[in-house]
Enzyme design. Structure first.
Site, PDB file in Angstrom:
ATOM      1  N   ARG A  85      93.460  41.192  46.465  1.00 36.97           N
ATOM      2  CA  ARG A  85      92.498  42.230  46.833  1.00 36.97           C
ATOM      3  C   ARG A  85      91.925  41.888  48.203  1.00 36.97           C
ATOM      4  O   ARG A  85      91.669  40.732  48.513  1.00 36.97           O
ATOM      5  CB  ARG A  85      91.359  42.282  45.817  1.00 36.97           C
ATOM      6  CG  ARG A  85      91.715  42.942  44.511  1.00 36.97           C
ATOM      7  CD  ARG A  85      90.506  43.143  43.630  1.00 36.97           C
ATOM      8  NE  ARG A  85      89.943  41.906  43.133  1.00 36.97           N
ATOM      9  CZ  ARG A  85      88.857  41.307  43.593  1.00 36.97           C
ATOM     10  NH1 ARG A  85      88.170  41.861  44.590  1.00 36.97           N
ATOM     11  NH2 ARG A  85      88.419  40.191  43.091  1.00 36.97           N
ATOM     12  N   TYR A 123      99.456  45.876  46.558  1.00 37.18           N
ATOM     13  CA  TYR A 123      99.154  44.807  45.599  1.00 37.18           C
ATOM     14  C   TYR A 123      97.971  45.097  44.683  1.00 37.18           C
ATOM     15  O   TYR A 123      96.902  45.505  45.142  1.00 37.18           O
ATOM     16  CB  TYR A 123      98.856  43.507  46.350  1.00 37.18           C
ATOM     17  CG  TYR A 123      99.087  42.283  45.492  1.00 37.18           C
ATOM     18  CD1 TYR A 123     100.348  41.703  45.418  1.00 37.18           C
ATOM     19  CD2 TYR A 123      98.070  41.743  44.729  1.00 37.18           C
ATOM     20  CE1 TYR A 123     100.576  40.609  44.613  1.00 37.18           C
ATOM     21  CE2 TYR A 123      98.281  40.637  43.920  1.00 37.18           C
ATOM     22  CZ  TYR A 123      99.547  40.068  43.870  1.00 37.18           C
ATOM     23  OH  TYR A 123      99.770  38.979  43.066  1.00 37.18           O
ATOM     24  N   LYS A 156      90.287  48.427  39.359  1.00 39.07           N
ATOM     25  CA  LYS A 156      89.022  48.083  40.018  1.00 39.07           C
ATOM     26  C   LYS A 156      88.408  49.302  40.709  1.00 39.07           C
ATOM     27  O   LYS A 156      87.197  49.491  40.682  1.00 39.07           O
ATOM     28  CB  LYS A 156      89.243  46.963  41.032  1.00 39.07           C
ATOM     29  CG  LYS A 156      89.840  45.694  40.448  1.00 39.07           C
ATOM     30  CD  LYS A 156      88.944  45.098  39.408  1.00 39.07           C
ATOM     31  CE  LYS A 156      89.453  43.736  38.949  1.00 39.07           C
ATOM     32  NZ  LYS A 156      88.610  43.181  37.884  1.00 39.07           N
ATOM     33  N   HIS A 169      82.344  44.653  34.519  1.00 39.13           N
ATOM     34  CA  HIS A 169      83.451  43.712  34.704  1.00 39.13           C
ATOM     35  C   HIS A 169      83.378  42.683  33.574  1.00 39.13           C
ATOM     36  O   HIS A 169      82.963  41.544  33.787  1.00 39.13           O
ATOM     37  CB  HIS A 169      83.294  43.052  36.077  1.00 39.13           C
ATOM     38  CG  HIS A 169      84.464  42.220  36.510  1.00 39.13           C
ATOM     39  ND1 HIS A 169      84.343  41.209  37.437  1.00 39.13           N
ATOM     40  CD2 HIS A 169      85.776  42.259  36.170  1.00 39.13           C
ATOM     41  CE1 HIS A 169      85.530  40.659  37.637  1.00 39.13           C
ATOM     42  NE2 HIS A 169      86.408  41.284  36.887  1.00 39.13           N
ATOM     43  N   SER A 219      85.846  36.610  38.960  1.00 40.23           N
ATOM     44  CA  SER A 219      87.299  36.418  38.907  1.00 40.23           C
ATOM     45  C   SER A 219      87.624  34.918  38.880  1.00 40.23           C
ATOM     46  O   SER A 219      86.941  34.127  39.527  1.00 40.23           O
ATOM     47  CB  SER A 219      87.955  37.058  40.139  1.00 40.23           C
ATOM     48  OG  SER A 219      87.473  38.367  40.304  1.00 40.23           O
ATOM     49  N   CYS A 223      87.325  32.712  36.443  1.00 40.05           N
ATOM     50  CA  CYS A 223      86.443  31.820  35.678  1.00 40.05           C
ATOM     51  C   CYS A 223      86.815  31.831  34.195  1.00 40.05           C
ATOM     52  O   CYS A 223      86.002  31.477  33.343  1.00 40.05           O
ATOM     53  CB  CYS A 223      84.981  32.215  35.860  1.00 40.05           C
ATOM     54  SG  CYS A 223      84.318  31.786  37.467  1.00 40.05           S
ATOM     55  N   ASP A 229      89.063  42.373  30.860  1.00 39.99           N
ATOM     56  CA  ASP A 229      88.563  42.499  32.233  1.00 39.99           C
ATOM     57  C   ASP A 229      87.457  43.534  32.418  1.00 39.99           C
ATOM     58  O   ASP A 229      86.568  43.324  33.233  1.00 39.99           O
ATOM     59  CB  ASP A 229      89.736  42.840  33.170  1.00 39.99           C
ATOM     60  CG  ASP A 229      89.412  42.626  34.646  1.00 39.99           C
ATOM     61  OD1 ASP A 229      88.764  41.604  34.967  1.00 39.99           O
ATOM     62  OD2 ASP A 229      89.794  43.466  35.476  1.00 39.99           O
ATOM     63  N   ARG A 285     100.641  36.984  39.502  1.00 43.28           N
ATOM     64  CA  ARG A 285     100.111  37.787  38.400  1.00 43.28           C
ATOM     65  C   ARG A 285     101.178  38.149  37.381  1.00 43.28           C
ATOM     66  O   ARG A 285     102.350  38.280  37.711  1.00 43.28           O
ATOM     67  CB  ARG A 285      99.539  39.098  38.956  1.00 43.28           C
ATOM     68  CG  ARG A 285      98.341  38.922  39.873  1.00 43.28           C
ATOM     69  CD  ARG A 285      97.087  38.694  39.093  1.00 43.28           C
ATOM     70  NE  ARG A 285      95.915  38.498  39.935  1.00 43.28           N
ATOM     71  CZ  ARG A 285      94.688  38.882  39.577  1.00 43.28           C
ATOM     72  NH1 ARG A 285      94.474  39.481  38.436  1.00 43.28           N
ATOM     73  NH2 ARG A 285      93.675  38.642  40.364  1.00 43.28           N
TER      74      ARG A 285
HETATM   75  C1  OXD Z   1      89.870  40.351  39.521  1.00 41.92           C
HETATM   76  C2  OXD Z   1      90.966  40.843  38.643  1.00 41.92           C
HETATM   77  O1  OXD Z   1      90.143  40.041  40.693  1.00 41.92           O
HETATM   78  O2  OXD Z   1      90.702  41.072  37.464  1.00 41.92           O
HETATM   79  O3  OXD Z   1      88.744  40.270  39.051  1.00 41.92           O
HETATM   80  O4  OXD Z   1      92.095  41.039  39.122  1.00 41.92           O
HETATM   81 MN    MN Z   2      88.608  41.082  37.077  1.00 39.97          MN
END
Ligand code: OXD
Ligand code: MN
Length: 611
Positions: free
Chosen positions: A69, A209, A218, A238, A260, A262, A285, A377
């Site tokens: 991102r 991506y 997102k 989130h 993200s 964690c 998520d 990913r």
């Molecule tokens: C993030 C994801 O970056 O879930 O939080 O991809």
């Molecule tokens: Mn996320």
């Protein structure tokens, strides 16, 4: 396929602007999905993995400059700058529309424009919403097919007059006649991930991506949905959603926000180390939450698949994720093995002797660089996860008993504490921080404030978002979930991680559930309510009494430092900061001052039954 005039007009006006060679409507059929996958292989974007190892699965390598991102190229184009707030990149909507118009003009020449109608949330759910993404990337089509619900059934639900979020995406690389395509077309010089909150539109250019391009996730389910939620009185967060069943058969549901990387996916699929507990997954998520007719906050997972970080996912850390990925999955920027499978750091205890790395180069364990990109990913259907709760697609959602916040903190934040009230919990969420980089031994890493883990995902002014949280609390009253703040990452002064984490986190969740049931008293501290050490189940853990004390104590000097840092952070929001949060900060400071002794140790404090 549809008589929805708004949709037909949207498709036609975008076609006229982007000028693709053809338009293909995604119907959600198996046959069309397979042909999209095959077209990616034919174009050199993807390779089939060994079908005996991973049936129907693809390996994809992105352009090395298009791997994550891009927060600095992500814009909130609200009419007024203040409505985006100090934590977002604001851009003037009229200016941005001009820029986008020239970028999108003819940008799909030589390519196919796909029309993906998608539903976030179970079809027919009062919590769900429909969007339509127009894209020139088959990779996006394949990934959206896995992670959302797409096609004819969505168009049917949309009907002739249903409303939908408008999402336009282009890799930004027209294919001139006679020229050969590259495996991963993108436009690294011109990336724009733009959101128009007032008109619920998303325009994304230049990146193929993940969160930049799979616009349902997102961009729609968090940035645009957070604005819709504010306007309509619900919450787009989130957060993972997890179901827990106690040895006695008591069922509870939790939602948890972590920045993200964690461990959200790991917590959502936790394998409990305490006998008798059962954990099932609802989502890993995003949570959309709305009041049900019983007045309780009910959550759905708007997604239908996982787009998870691969490195660190292994049989030891997350066997359920490993089982989910066995088939029908797309792997991006992972390494490949000599027998046609994928590999990444942490998948197995020791790496294979030879691999092809994520850039296509030979790799051996001694070559001094990672085999998979750190943000490699997997894209995989949620339905394949062996521990999905049967109700994960219940249109009514699941009633949330507790909300957890957490980050990566070497010091200051105890293993777990309960907020005194919804308002106090909102305060704790607003001051959430996480270490950006791993701390060197004994030293604290750089801290980034990531309120409610929404820093990159809140589509409007963060201070207004906190005000919305407070308003939801006033509306829900005693029906609101209890709020807890956890930290699995505390370290000893000499840099040792104190808590085993992963499956042992069930011990903390167990205490949280017992608190929700008013079964156990808590210890009042200046910050929040922490467990009496004897109430945390540590049976079978190799945890010294000193380490347990450190995990649960409140160190006033560290918290007074936190107060100063939060005060400076809050200043950025000026008069939009809700008074209630400013008061919570003052109250925290005076409680810490009153308790000047450097350490508030749970063993020496009175227990309280109230919260
Ligand atoms: C993030 C994801 O970056 O879930 O939080 O991809
Ligand atoms: Mn996320």
């Amino acid at each position: 396929m549809t008589h929805n005039q708004e949709l037909l007009d949207f498709v036609e006006s975008t076609r006229a602007l982007c000028r693709p060679d053809r338009v293909v409507w995604i119907d959600g059929s198996e046959a069309q999905y397979r042909s999209i996958l095959q077209s990616m292989v034919d174009a050199g974007t993807a390779k089939w993995l060994n079908p005996e190892k991973r049936p129907n699965s693809l390996h994809v390598r992105s352009d090395p400059a298009d791997v994550a991102r891009v927060e600095d190229r992500t814009f909130i184009c609200s009419e007024h700058r203040d409505d985006a707030g100090p934590t977002n990149n604001w851009a003037d909507p009229a200016e941005m529309r001009k820029t986008l118009r020239s970028l999108f003009d003819g940008c799909m020449r030589g390519r196919t424009m796909y029309v993906i109608s998608f539903c976030m949330g179970p079809l027919g759910s009062p919590i769900a919403h429909i969007g339509v993404e127009l894209t020139d990337s088959p990779y996006v089509v394949a990934s959206m097919t896995i992670t959302t619900r797409v096609g004819a059934r969505v168009l049917e639900a949309l009907g002739d007059s249903g409303e939908f979020g408008r999402c336009v995406h282009s890799v930004g690389k027209p294919l001139e006649p006679g020229s050969r395509d590259v495996p991963w077309p993108c436009n690294n010089e011109n990336k724009y991930i733009t959101h128009f909150p007032e008109t619920r539109e998303i325009w994304s250019f230049g990146s193929g991506y993940g969160g930049n391009a799979l616009l349902g996730k997102k961009c729609f389910a968090l940035r645009i949905a957070s604005v819709m939620a504010r306007d309509e009185g619900w919450m787009a967060e989130h957060m993972l959603i997890v179901k827990l069943t106690s040895p006695e058969g008591r069922v509870s549901y939790m939602a948890a926000a972590f920045p993200s990387a964690c461990g959200k996916t790991n917590l959502a699929m936790l394998t409990p180390t305490v006998p008798g507990w059962k954990v099932e997954c609802i989502g890993d998520d995003i949570a959309w939450m709305r009041f049900g007719s019983d007045g309780r906050l009910r959550a759905v997972n708007p997604e239908a698949g996982f787009f998870g970080v691969a490195p660190g996912t292994g049989e030891k850390t997350n066997p359920n994720a490993v089982a989910t990925l066995r088939r029908e999955s797309i792997f991006t920027n992972c390494a490949t093995t000599d027998d046609g499978d994928v590999w990444w750091e942490g998948m197995t205890e020791s790496p294979p002797a030879h691999l092809i790395d994520w850039r296509g180069r030979d790799w051996s364990p001694d070559c001094g660089r990672p085999a998979a990109h750190p943000n490699a990913r997997f894209t995989t259907p949620a339905a394949q996860c062996p521990i999905m709760a049967p109700e994960w697609e219940d249109p009514a959602g699941v009633p949330i008993d507790a909300i957890l916040f957490g980050g990566r903190r070497a010091d200051t934040v105890p293993l777990v504490q309960e907020a005194r009230s919804w308002r106090h919990g909102t305060f704790l969420g607003s001051i959430m921080g996480s270490e950006k980089t791993a701390a060197a031994a004994g030293k604290v890493g750089e801290l980034r404030r990531d309120p409610m883990a929404m820093l990159p995902f809140c589509g409007y002014n963060m201070a207004d978002y906190w005000a919305h949280w407070l308003k939801m609390g006033l509306r829900g009253g005693d029906n609101m979930p209890r709020i807890f703040y956890v930290n699995w990452f505390a370290k000893s002064p000499d840099g040792r991680i104190l808590w085993p984490g992963f499956g042992d986190n069930i011990r903390v969740l167990e205490w949280i559930i017992r608190r929700c049931d008013d079964e156990v008293k808590a210890v009042e501290t200046p910050v929040g309510l922490v467990p009496h050490p004897g109430d945390l189940n540590t049976d079978g853990l190799n945890l010294s009494a000193d380490d347990l004390t450190r995990l649960l104590e409140i160190r006033s000097d560290e918290w007074l430092g936190e107060v100063d840092s939060v005060r400076a952070y809050y200043k950025r929001f000026g008069t939009r900061l809700p008074d209630a949060l400013a008061h919570e900060l003052e109250n925290l400071e005076s409680r810490l001052d009153a308790n000047r002794a450097p350490t508030t140790n749970p063993t020496t404090l009175r227990a309280t039954g109230t919260s």
